[in-house]
Write an enzyme that holds these catalytic residues in place. Structure first.
Site, mmCIF file in Angstrom:
data_model
loop_
_atom_site.group_PDB
_atom_site.id
_atom_site.type_symbol
_atom_site.label_atom_id
_atom_site.label_comp_id
_atom_site.label_asym_id
_atom_site.label_seq_id
_atom_site.Cartn_x
_atom_site.Cartn_y
_atom_site.Cartn_z
ATOM 1 N N ASP A 179 72.473 90.008 77.562
ATOM 2 C CA ASP A 179 72.459 88.686 77.831
ATOM 3 C C ASP A 179 73.223 88.368 79.230
ATOM 4 O O ASP A 179 74.197 89.016 79.515
ATOM 5 C CB ASP A 179 73.525 87.729 76.818
ATOM 6 C CG ASP A 179 73.329 86.396 76.918
ATOM 7 O OD1 ASP A 179 72.749 85.815 75.896
ATOM 8 O OD2 ASP A 179 73.571 85.741 77.844
ATOM 9 N N ASN A 214 78.465 75.250 74.111
ATOM 10 C CA ASN A 214 77.846 76.209 73.409
ATOM 11 C C ASN A 214 78.705 76.149 71.864
ATOM 12 O O ASN A 214 78.566 76.868 70.907
ATOM 13 C CB ASN A 214 78.093 77.628 73.815
ATOM 14 C CG ASN A 214 77.267 77.775 75.198
ATOM 15 O OD1 ASN A 214 77.703 78.524 76.115
ATOM 16 N ND2 ASN A 214 76.313 77.232 75.338
ATOM 17 N N LEU A 215 80.125 75.816 72.044
ATOM 18 C CA LEU A 215 80.840 76.123 70.795
ATOM 19 C C LEU A 215 80.782 75.287 69.586
ATOM 20 O O LEU A 215 81.283 75.659 68.717
ATOM 21 C CB LEU A 215 82.575 75.765 71.553
ATOM 22 C CG LEU A 215 82.700 76.624 72.711
ATOM 23 C CD1 LEU A 215 84.347 76.600 72.713
ATOM 24 C CD2 LEU A 215 82.640 78.092 72.220
ATOM 25 N N GLN A 216 79.973 74.262 69.739
ATOM 26 C CA GLN A 216 79.403 73.548 68.702
ATOM 27 C C GLN A 216 78.570 74.806 67.729
ATOM 28 O O GLN A 216 78.374 74.326 66.541
ATOM 29 C CB GLN A 216 78.354 72.450 69.238
ATOM 30 C CG GLN A 216 77.482 71.575 68.211
ATOM 31 C CD GLN A 216 76.044 72.250 68.264
ATOM 32 O OE1 GLN A 216 75.737 73.288 69.150
ATOM 33 N NE2 GLN A 216 75.101 71.525 67.837
ATOM 34 N N ARG A 217 78.010 75.654 68.147
ATOM 35 C CA ARG A 217 77.160 76.259 67.178
ATOM 36 C C ARG A 217 77.612 77.980 67.567
ATOM 37 O O ARG A 217 77.029 78.975 66.617
ATOM 38 C CB ARG A 217 75.632 76.239 67.184
ATOM 39 C CG ARG A 217 74.993 76.527 68.610
ATOM 40 C CD ARG A 217 73.676 75.822 68.858
ATOM 41 N NE ARG A 217 73.268 76.353 70.280
ATOM 42 C CZ ARG A 217 73.616 75.704 70.985
ATOM 43 N NH1 ARG A 217 74.571 75.083 71.167
ATOM 44 N NH2 ARG A 217 72.956 76.299 72.248
ATOM 45 N N ASP A 276 66.687 82.125 73.610
ATOM 46 C CA ASP A 276 66.164 80.700 73.505
ATOM 47 C C ASP A 276 65.039 80.525 74.617
ATOM 48 O O ASP A 276 64.629 79.305 75.016
ATOM 49 C CB ASP A 276 67.016 79.661 73.650
ATOM 50 C CG ASP A 276 67.961 79.500 74.961
ATOM 51 O OD1 ASP A 276 67.582 80.544 75.970
ATOM 52 O OD2 ASP A 276 68.812 78.913 75.384
ATOM 53 N N CYS A 303 51.563 90.730 64.753
ATOM 54 C CA CYS A 303 52.696 90.446 65.885
ATOM 55 C C CYS A 303 52.829 88.886 65.965
ATOM 56 O O CYS A 303 51.712 88.251 65.563
ATOM 57 C CB CYS A 303 52.594 91.072 66.824
ATOM 58 S SG CYS A 303 51.404 90.702 68.097
ATOM 59 N N CYS A 325 67.002 74.003 72.985
ATOM 60 C CA CYS A 325 68.120 73.349 72.328
ATOM 61 C C CYS A 325 68.835 72.511 73.485
ATOM 62 O O CYS A 325 69.265 71.157 73.022
ATOM 63 C CB CYS A 325 69.051 74.402 72.091
ATOM 64 S SG CYS A 325 68.320 75.039 70.439
HETATM 65 ZN ZN ZN Z 1 49.230 91.072 67.672
#
Ligand code: ZN
Lengths: 333, 118
Positions: A37, A45-48, A105, A146, A163
């Site tokens: 990441d 971000n801290l809400q979730r 995301d 897939c 989001c």
């Molecule tokens: Zn596939």
């Protein structure tokens, strides 16, 4: 409890889904986790993103998660990388893992993970969450559908709901993340078939989940890559004469080519074919390539069913009668 | 009552939801939830309630001792106590999973944030 101390999991994304996924995997005894990441912790971000705190604001998420997880799970071997996963590094990042969990995301990353996991034979759990909705899908490469069998490609730029734009109820991320963990442990367990072949949708307002079977799609480019990869060969590009190439135009771009769904051009590689397309229909190349002439991020181009990003990109050679497919990326979040 | 600018940032992903908005977030900030249980499920439920800004949370003394620092760092404006009357109550057993904890927290957030319960 099953011994998972030698299990290696890759988690892509340390945000809303990454937090519960990391906690869940570590608690289930998964011994080795690779986390990728490139984001930093923000107050919003801290809400979730429940792994962090005010004291982490401004820090790299991979570093903050490492601190939190190492304190709590001293036996866990955690390898972190502050990188954004993309087509250029995905095969290296996926190398050697037993399962990959998409906790990004970024819809484009979701397809990149799906395609490469299928190609490299790594079981994968894709997931997304937005507002009060979530989706989870387990994929067993070479066996059943897939993520790309279900959605042909990621959304077009501007079509993407995230989001950040549409909001998300905090605990939804927790629910979806833990369902991803459950699915991942299923893929690693004795009956992996039960963890793949369907997509789970979560309705947070009603408090319900639904498993919807997904048929494997004939002509899925990701699955095709899996079956073709063992005898992959390049078409020689030494001939002098130009090759005739059929370019398949997606719905969203047809208005730039007089409504046609297929255009025949000449060209020995992808770049020449796209130049031929531009010559016949001026203005279209800008929809496919950026100002530097590189492929736009949300556009996939397949040369005879293979993503050119995994071949020689725009220099990928084309044989006589080759088919070039342009796929603009679809939604997620 | 209005959200402060810090709160507007912290809870932006809730405020963006038409079904919640600033009014729903203010209801969350004004409510209280008791979480019964000592296991991972209870811990997980508390994490999400704290993150969501549920004003007051009552938990068992053991859980509070273990995690009060973590919760205070996650969201300093939430008060986590080990006794008192609450408007809502969750019960989570020792063998319940984190998944069930998150699910239980979600239920409260929907009831208060979306459906308008106090
Ligand atoms: Zn596939």
């Amino acid at each position: 409890m099953t011994d998972r101390s030698h299990t290696r999991a890759l988690v892509v994304g340390a945000g809303g889904l990454g937090c519960p996924v990391l906690l869940g995997l570590a608690e289930a005894g998964v011994g080795r986790i690779r986390l990728v990441d490139d984001d930093r912790v923000e107050l919003s971000n801290l809400q979730r993103q429940v792994l962090y705190g005010v004291s982490d604001v401004g820090r790299l998420k991979v570093e903050a998660s490492r601190d939190r997880l190492e304190r709590r799970f001293p036996d866990l071997s955690l390898e972190v990388e502050a990188t954004r996963l993309d087509a250029t590094n995905v095969s290296r990042v996926l190398d050697g893992v037993d399962v990959v969990i998409d906790a990004t995301d970024d819809p484009q990353a979701r397809f990149t993970i799906n395609d490469q996991a299928v190609a490299q034979g790594v079981p994968a759990v894709l997931g997304g969450v937005i507002r009060f909705e979530g989706v989870i899908m387990g994929v067993q490469p070479g066996k059943g559908p897939c993520f790309r069998c279900l959605f042909e490609g990621p959304p077009e730029p501007g079509e993407v709901m995230t989001c950040a734009g549409a909001g998300v109820l905090g605990a939804m991320a927790g629910l979806v993340g833990h369902l991803q963990v459950q699915r991942a442990l299923g893929l690693l367990g004795d009956r992996p078939d039960e963890a793949a072949g369907y997509i789970t949708t979560v309705d947070g307002l009603r408090g319900t989940t639904r498993d919807v079977p997904v048929p494997a799609r004939e002509g899925c480019t990701a699955c095709a890559q899996r079956t073709a990869s063992s005898f992959h060969f390049m078409t020689p590009s030494t001939q002098e004469n130009s090759m005739s190439v059929a370019i398949k135009i997606p719905t969203s771009l047809r208005r730039f080519v007089g409504g046609n769904d297929q255009i025949e051009v000449a060209g020995q590689n992808v770049r020449e074919a796209l130049d031929g397309l531009e010559a016949a229909h001026p203005g279209i190349k800008a929809k496919i390539c950026d100002a530097q002439g590189n492929l736009r991020r949300f556009i996939n181009v397949y040369a005879d069913q293979e993503d050119i990003r995994f071949l020689d990109n725009l220099e990928t050679p084309l044989g006589e009668g080759a088919e070039l497919q342009i796929v603009p990326a679809i939604a997620g979040g | 009552m209005k959200l402060s600018s810090d709160q507007a940032t912290r809870y932006a992903r809730h405020v963006l939801l038409d079904e919640v908005g600033a009014r729903g977030q203010l209801r969350l900030l004004g409510t209280s939830v008791e979480v019964r249980g000592e296991g991972a499920a209870a811990e997980e439920a508390v994490r999400y309630l704290v993150a969501a800004g549920v004003g007051e949370i009552v938990v068992g003394a053991d859980l509070r001792q273990l995690y009060s620092e973590t919760w205070a760092d996650l969201n300093p404006e939430v008060r986590v106590k080990s006794g008192g009357e609450c408007r809502h109550r969750l019960e989570l057993g020792p063998s319940d999973s984190r998944l069930q904890g998150a699910q239980a927290a979600l239920k409260v957030l929907v009831a208060v944030g979306v459906k308008g319960e106090a």
